[in-house]
Design a protein around this motif. Structure first.
Motif, PDB file in Angstrom:
ATOM      1  N   VAL A 135      -4.268  -2.621 -19.179  1.00 17.29           N
ATOM      2  CA  VAL A 135      -3.358  -1.807 -18.717  1.00 17.29           C
ATOM      3  C   VAL A 135      -2.431  -2.922 -18.600  1.00 17.29           C
ATOM      4  O   VAL A 135      -2.166  -3.578 -17.716  1.00 17.29           O
ATOM      5  N   ARG A 136      -1.291  -1.964 -18.707  1.00 13.23           N
ATOM      6  CA  ARG A 136       0.287  -2.812 -18.028  1.00 13.23           C
ATOM      7  C   ARG A 136       0.472  -3.029 -16.797  1.00 13.23           C
ATOM      8  O   ARG A 136       1.451  -3.502 -16.581  1.00 13.23           O
ATOM      9  N   ALA A 137       0.160  -1.732 -16.498  1.00 12.73           N
ATOM     10  CA  ALA A 137       1.115  -0.933 -14.499  1.00 12.73           C
ATOM     11  C   ALA A 137      -0.117  -0.820 -14.323  1.00 12.73           C
ATOM     12  O   ALA A 137      -0.905   0.117 -14.700  1.00 12.73           O
ATOM     13  N   ILE A 138      -0.581  -0.899 -12.913  1.00 10.76           N
ATOM     14  CA  ILE A 138      -1.344   0.181 -11.822  1.00 10.76           C
ATOM     15  C   ILE A 138      -1.385   0.756 -11.400  1.00 10.76           C
ATOM     16  O   ILE A 138       0.079   0.026 -10.222  1.00 10.76           O
ATOM     17  N   GLY A 139      -1.522   2.106 -10.728  1.00 12.56           N
ATOM     18  CA  GLY A 139      -0.866   2.794  -9.200  1.00 12.56           C
ATOM     19  C   GLY A 139      -1.720   3.512  -8.460  1.00 12.56           C
ATOM     20  O   GLY A 139      -2.723   3.899  -9.051  1.00 12.56           O
ATOM     21  N   VAL A 140      -0.932   4.982  -8.449  1.00 10.07           N
ATOM     22  CA  VAL A 140      -1.535   5.209  -6.949  1.00 10.07           C
ATOM     23  C   VAL A 140      -1.380   6.833  -7.497  1.00 10.07           C
ATOM     24  O   VAL A 140      -0.107   6.796  -7.993  1.00 10.07           O
ATOM     25  N   SER A 141      -1.812   7.951  -7.233  1.00 13.39           N
ATOM     26  CA  SER A 141      -0.877   9.291  -6.762  1.00 13.39           C
ATOM     27  C   SER A 141      -1.673  10.305  -5.925  1.00 13.39           C
ATOM     28  O   SER A 141      -3.065  10.082  -5.499  1.00 13.39           O
ATOM     29  N   ASN A 142      -0.368  10.867  -4.777  1.00 15.15           N
ATOM     30  CA  ASN A 142      -0.817  11.294  -3.674  1.00 15.15           C
ATOM     31  C   ASN A 142      -1.416  10.865  -2.988  1.00 15.15           C
ATOM     32  O   ASN A 142      -2.018  10.978  -1.694  1.00 15.15           O
ATOM     33  N   PHE A 143      -1.133   9.310  -2.076  1.00 20.03           N
ATOM     34  CA  PHE A 143      -1.613   8.685  -1.553  1.00 20.03           C
ATOM     35  C   PHE A 143      -0.529   9.120  -0.761  1.00 20.03           C
ATOM     36  O   PHE A 143       0.898   8.684  -0.629  1.00 20.03           O
ATOM     37  N   GLN A 144      -0.516   9.017   1.025  1.00 20.39           N
ATOM     38  CA  GLN A 144       0.472   8.851   1.808  1.00 20.39           C
ATOM     39  C   GLN A 144       0.084   7.403   2.617  1.00 20.39           C
ATOM     40  O   GLN A 144       0.397   6.303   2.113  1.00 20.39           O
ATOM     41  N   ILE A 145       1.179   7.594   3.715  1.00 22.40           N
ATOM     42  CA  ILE A 145       1.365   6.054   4.569  1.00 22.40           C
ATOM     43  C   ILE A 145       0.311   5.338   4.521  1.00 22.40           C
ATOM     44  O   ILE A 145      -0.641   4.257   4.380  1.00 22.40           O
ATOM     45  N   HIS A 146      -0.595   5.943   4.583  1.00 24.69           N
ATOM     46  CA  HIS A 146      -1.612   5.344   5.811  1.00 24.69           C
ATOM     47  C   HIS A 146      -2.705   4.661   4.911  1.00 24.69           C
ATOM     48  O   HIS A 146      -2.847   3.497   5.356  1.00 24.69           O
ATOM     49  N   GLN A 172      10.361  14.175   1.918  1.00 26.53           N
ATOM     50  CA  GLN A 172       8.911  12.817   1.616  1.00 26.53           C
ATOM     51  C   GLN A 172       9.936  11.873   2.260  1.00 26.53           C
ATOM     52  O   GLN A 172       9.176  10.477   1.210  1.00 26.53           O
ATOM     53  N   VAL A 173      11.062  11.989   3.504  1.00 25.19           N
ATOM     54  CA  VAL A 173      11.637  10.084   3.322  1.00 25.19           C
ATOM     55  C   VAL A 173      11.099   9.232   3.666  1.00 25.19           C
ATOM     56  O   VAL A 173      11.000   8.598   3.363  1.00 25.19           O
ATOM     57  N   GLU A 174       9.660   9.574   4.645  1.00 25.13           N
ATOM     58  CA  GLU A 174       9.438   8.179   5.079  1.00 25.13           C
ATOM     59  C   GLU A 174       8.678   7.430   4.082  1.00 25.13           C
ATOM     60  O   GLU A 174       7.997   6.620   3.761  1.00 25.13           O
ATOM     61  N   LEU A 175       7.804   8.607   3.676  1.00 21.52           N
ATOM     62  CA  LEU A 175       6.953   8.080   2.233  1.00 21.52           C
ATOM     63  C   LEU A 175       7.965   6.929   1.305  1.00 21.52           C
ATOM     64  O   LEU A 175       7.448   6.048   0.541  1.00 21.52           O
ATOM     65  N   ARG A 176       9.434   7.788   0.768  1.00 26.74           N
ATOM     66  CA  ARG A 176      10.271   6.377  -0.113  1.00 26.74           C
ATOM     67  C   ARG A 176      10.609   5.547   0.545  1.00 26.74           C
ATOM     68  O   ARG A 176      10.453   5.077  -0.393  1.00 26.74           O
ATOM     69  N   THR A 177      10.724   5.848   2.104  1.00 28.45           N
ATOM     70  CA  THR A 177      11.050   4.255   2.551  1.00 28.45           C
ATOM     71  C   THR A 177      10.260   3.844   2.500  1.00 28.45           C
ATOM     72  O   THR A 177      10.246   2.044   1.689  1.00 28.45           O
ATOM     73  N   PHE A 178       9.000   3.929   2.715  1.00 30.65           N
ATOM     74  CA  PHE A 178       7.717   2.774   2.405  1.00 30.65           C
ATOM     75  C   PHE A 178       7.259   2.172   1.629  1.00 30.65           C
ATOM     76  O   PHE A 178       7.141   1.052   1.325  1.00 30.65           O
TER      77      PHE A 178
END
Length: 276
Positions: A135-146, A172-178
């Protein structure tokens, strides 16, 4: 931010991901998904987002191959489903997805939901797949800050993307900022709230001022906030219309007006109250 349909953004590992793509959630396997993906690629889309859950990975792969586009032009995302999470099962699920897609390398592999007690082991498997070059990149989906903080506290490789429900009624301003602070690129699913935004008077007024549709205004708002977006459609005319957002720009006032529409309202499940 001056962008075109072909524009890409660098993830924190240097991989270039298209700003704009096609989502194929609930698009039927076979002819429907193949038709939609081929229409998108013909329009100029270079990012296709699918998942094991969607059951249409094979059709996505066939459409990409039939499109005539060079493999290195197309950015393919898929996801490991909740019942496959865990170290060994994630690796097995990845191989199944890779085979169905007909790809040697997947561009972006995501954990679909943060299944408690499993996502850390799932992430270890994804780190291994990344190190192996599968895989060239890995990530997550539907993850909250915690969830993200827990992952960051235990991971060796930071996630490159967090794909979440994101639209003017759920900003989702706080999540986007995080995510910005931790170099995790936010990506929007259901950016049009599955059609529920079309009658909003503020969005209609802004759309009228630009001689654009409400959908085009919302998708432009995503990009101007630095959020990658993947609207879903199976109709070629709508696929083309959704992509026609690179010839106008929202003003600071208009961006603020749209930001002000937030209701913390979801059209999909809440990651903290999801029955995995």
């Amino acid at each position: 931010m001056r962008l075109e349909l072909s524009s890409r953004v660098a993830l924190h590992n240097g991989v270039q991901m298209p700003w704009f793509g096609l989502g194929v959630y609930k698009v039927q396997a076979g002819g429907e998904v193949e038709h939609a993906v081929r229409a998108a690629i013909a329009t100029g889309y270079r990012s296709i987002d699918t998942a094991a859950l969607y059951g249409n990975e094979e059709g996505v792969g066939r459409a990409i191959q039939a499109s005539g586009a060079a493999r290195d032009e197309i950015f393919v995302t898929t996801k490991v489903w909740n019942t496959d999470q865990g170290f060994d099962t994630t690796r097995e699920a990845f191989e199944t997805s890779r085979r169905k897609l007909g790809l040697d390398v997947v561009d972006l592999y995501l954990i679909h939901w943060p299944v408690k007690g499993k996502y850390l082991d799932t992430w270890r498997a994804m780190e291994e797949l990344y190190r192996e070059g599968k895989v060239r990149a890995i990530g997550v989906s539907n993850f909250q800050i915690h969830h993200l903080q827990d992952l960051l506290d235990h991971c060796e490789i930071r996630p490159m993307v967090n794909q979440v429900e994101y639209h003017p009624y759920l900003t989702q301003v706080e999540l986007r900022t995080f995510c910005e602070q931790n170099q995790i690129r936010l990506e929007a699913w259901a950016p049009l709230m599955r059609g529920r935004l079309m009658d909003d008077p503020v969005l209609q007024q802004i759309a009228s001022a630009h001689e654009k549709t409400v959908a085009q205004v919302v998708l432009r708002w995503d990009l101007q906030h630095g959020v990658v977006t993947i609207p879903k459609s199976v109709r070629p005319e709508r696929i083309r219309e959704n992509a026609d957002i690179f010839d106008f720009e929202l003003s600071e006032q208009e961006m603020a007006q749209i930001d002000g529409l937030n209701r913390n309202e979801r059209c999909g499940p809440d990651p903290d109250n999801f029955h995995f």
